[in-house]
Design a protein around this motif. Sequence first.
Motif, PDB file in Angstrom:
ATOM      1  N   ILE A  11       0.852  -1.187   0.000  1.00  0.00           N
ATOM      2  CA  ILE A  11       0.000   0.000   0.000  1.00  0.00           C
ATOM      3  C   ILE A  11       0.887   1.236   0.000  1.00  0.00           C
ATOM      4  O   ILE A  11       1.862   1.313   0.745  1.00  0.00           O
ATOM      5  N   PHE A  13       1.582   5.146   0.714  1.00  0.00           N
ATOM      6  CA  PHE A  13       1.220   6.253   1.606  1.00  0.00           C
ATOM      7  C   PHE A  13       1.882   7.500   1.053  1.00  0.00           C
ATOM      8  O   PHE A  13       3.090   7.513   0.841  1.00  0.00           O
ATOM      9  N   LEU A  42      -1.889  -3.406   8.444  1.00  0.00           N
ATOM     10  CA  LEU A  42      -0.478  -3.103   8.202  1.00  0.00           C
ATOM     11  C   LEU A  42       0.433  -4.135   8.852  1.00  0.00           C
ATOM     12  O   LEU A  42       0.271  -4.477  10.020  1.00  0.00           O
ATOM     13  N   VAL A  52       0.161   6.311  11.643  1.00  0.00           N
ATOM     14  CA  VAL A  52      -0.175   4.905  11.431  1.00  0.00           C
ATOM     15  C   VAL A  52       0.877   4.047  12.129  1.00  0.00           C
ATOM     16  O   VAL A  52       2.013   4.472  12.314  1.00  0.00           O
ATOM     17  N   VAL A  58      -6.449  -0.423   7.775  1.00  0.00           N
ATOM     18  CA  VAL A  58      -6.618   0.780   6.961  1.00  0.00           C
ATOM     19  C   VAL A  58      -7.526   0.503   5.768  1.00  0.00           C
ATOM     20  O   VAL A  58      -7.676  -0.642   5.345  1.00  0.00           O
ATOM     21  N   ALA A  60      -7.812   1.241   1.872  1.00  0.00           N
ATOM     22  CA  ALA A  60      -7.002   1.640   0.723  1.00  0.00           C
ATOM     23  C   ALA A  60      -7.745   1.248  -0.541  1.00  0.00           C
ATOM     24  O   ALA A  60      -8.506   0.279  -0.550  1.00  0.00           O
ATOM     25  N   THR A  70      -3.656   2.640  -2.637  1.00  0.00           N
ATOM     26  CA  THR A  70      -3.234   3.863  -1.958  1.00  0.00           C
ATOM     27  C   THR A  70      -4.049   4.062  -0.683  1.00  0.00           C
ATOM     28  O   THR A  70      -5.278   3.921  -0.698  1.00  0.00           O
ATOM     29  N   TYR A  71      -3.350   4.388   0.403  1.00  0.00           N
ATOM     30  CA  TYR A  71      -3.963   4.624   1.714  1.00  0.00           C
ATOM     31  C   TYR A  71      -4.944   5.786   1.639  1.00  0.00           C
ATOM     32  O   TYR A  71      -4.643   6.829   1.066  1.00  0.00           O
ATOM     33  N   ARG A  72      -6.122   5.602   2.247  1.00  0.00           N
ATOM     34  CA  ARG A  72      -7.117   6.671   2.324  1.00  0.00           C
ATOM     35  C   ARG A  72      -7.381   7.074   3.776  1.00  0.00           C
ATOM     36  O   ARG A  72      -7.463   8.239   4.089  1.00  0.00           O
ATOM     37  N   LYS A  73      -7.542   6.060   4.671  1.00  0.00           N
ATOM     38  CA  LYS A  73      -7.782   6.389   6.083  1.00  0.00           C
ATOM     39  C   LYS A  73      -7.563   5.148   6.941  1.00  0.00           C
ATOM     40  O   LYS A  73      -7.568   4.029   6.456  1.00  0.00           O
ATOM     41  N   THR A  74      -7.374   5.398   8.243  1.00  0.00           N
ATOM     42  CA  THR A  74      -7.257   4.307   9.215  1.00  0.00           C
ATOM     43  C   THR A  74      -8.654   4.050   9.767  1.00  0.00           C
ATOM     44  O   THR A  74      -9.344   4.980  10.165  1.00  0.00           O
TER      45      THR A  74
END
Length: 155
Positions: A11, A13, A42, A52, A58, A60, A70-74
Amino acid sequence: MMTLDDNYVKILFRFHSNIFDEEMVETMWAAIVDRDKGLYKLDSIPFYAPLVASDDVVFAEFDDQEQMLTYRKTVEYSGNSTIQIVLMDKFTDINTIRDMFRELGCVSEKVNEGYFSMEIPFSVDYKNIKQKLDEMETKEIIVYAEPCLADGHRY
């Protein structure tokens, strides 16, 4: 037959680093929790990415511009913390410092001879670790940052 690699993804970030004052990119391994919902856990200790920690779940999604997940939010915090440590004293061996923290229950990943990132597991009391970090910083052996400090590790 599924292999271990079928259960893991990388992923991306993308974030602004206050330390370097620039946009940065880091990729991390994550275990697939629910591919259809875009949920991943993760499996890496972040070297630079803030906010993070390993074992965080997360959200993604595939980003056409980045051409990868691609990471968007936790969505779920693990309770683990991430500490970044820079060696200031060139006469101190970085692995000796890493071993000392390993004995206190911390896992770390070395970036180079002068920098490593360390995980404080949610089950480990941060008080002794913080005391050791502060002591070493006062002696100008290291400087450190707490880019992801879990609620359970705050004093």
